[in-house]
Scaffold this motif. Sequence first.
Motif, PDB file in Angstrom:
ATOM      1  N   TYR A 157       0.838  -1.205   0.000  1.00  0.00           N
ATOM      2  CA  TYR A 157       0.000   0.000   0.000  1.00  0.00           C
ATOM      3  C   TYR A 157       0.872   1.253   0.000  1.00  0.00           C
ATOM      4  O   TYR A 157       0.625   2.198  -0.761  1.00  0.00           O
ATOM      5  N   SER A 178       2.426   1.720  -3.332  1.00  0.00           N
ATOM      6  CA  SER A 178       1.413   2.194  -4.268  1.00  0.00           C
ATOM      7  C   SER A 178       1.178   3.695  -4.110  1.00  0.00           C
ATOM      8  O   SER A 178       1.090   4.423  -5.097  1.00  0.00           O
ATOM      9  N   GLU A 188       2.021   6.743  -6.724  1.00  0.00           N
ATOM     10  CA  GLU A 188       0.965   7.682  -7.105  1.00  0.00           C
ATOM     11  C   GLU A 188       1.390   9.121  -6.837  1.00  0.00           C
ATOM     12  O   GLU A 188       1.108  10.017  -7.638  1.00  0.00           O
ATOM     13  N   LYS A 200      -7.045   6.989  -3.929  1.00  0.00           N
ATOM     14  CA  LYS A 200      -6.251   5.951  -3.257  1.00  0.00           C
ATOM     15  C   LYS A 200      -6.182   6.179  -1.751  1.00  0.00           C
ATOM     16  O   LYS A 200      -6.191   5.235  -0.962  1.00  0.00           O
TER      17      LYS A 200
END
Length: 207
Positions: free
Chosen positions: A14, A17, A21, A130
């Motif tokens: 996570y 990620s 981003e 997100k």
Amino acid sequence: MALNLKGGIALKQYRNSILKELVRKSIHMCSSFVPFFLGIAYEPVIVLLCALLVFYCVSELLRLKGVELPVVAKITAVAARKRDENKFVLGPVTLVIGIVMSALLWNLPAASIGIYALAFGDGLASLCGKLFGRIYIPFTHGKTAAGSLTCFFAVFVSSFCVCRNAAVSFFLALAAMIIEVIPMADLDNVFIPVVIGALAQFFQGCI
């Protein structure tokens, strides 16, 4: 023990990620400086953007052959999505194409609105989706209500700063939100600035 290990792996994934981003959308938001430079030196900025596009494409082709150019390859590796692993990372290409097309097709205020929609609307939508997205929109490949609302408000504010018309800004924000929610992979980088720029120029002729 196994649950803790799985939880730790999931947390690490996570965080990776979110980092990717952040890097990717920081590049998106840096494109918001382009309208300012277009207003100062239009043709040199267009030429520079095209040169950067060619340089990036050469860098990616070399990277796929195992030859990495300093800085560029590192940024690409950090920002690349999982779907882009061991592939040509297309995002920066469509980003520059969308910006250049908008600048060439529309007048500066309309192009600025389109580029801001890409920089802030699309850029912040994915990041906020997100971070805060809990309600997923069906048939959109993971798009969230939080991301779509963020896109709407970001485009509304940025458009209003240019055109000073709340009704036009509302419509442009709504259009950008609809485009952003459609699962188009990296092609939204082209559609958002070009379509929103076109609508902005159309409304300029109506008000």
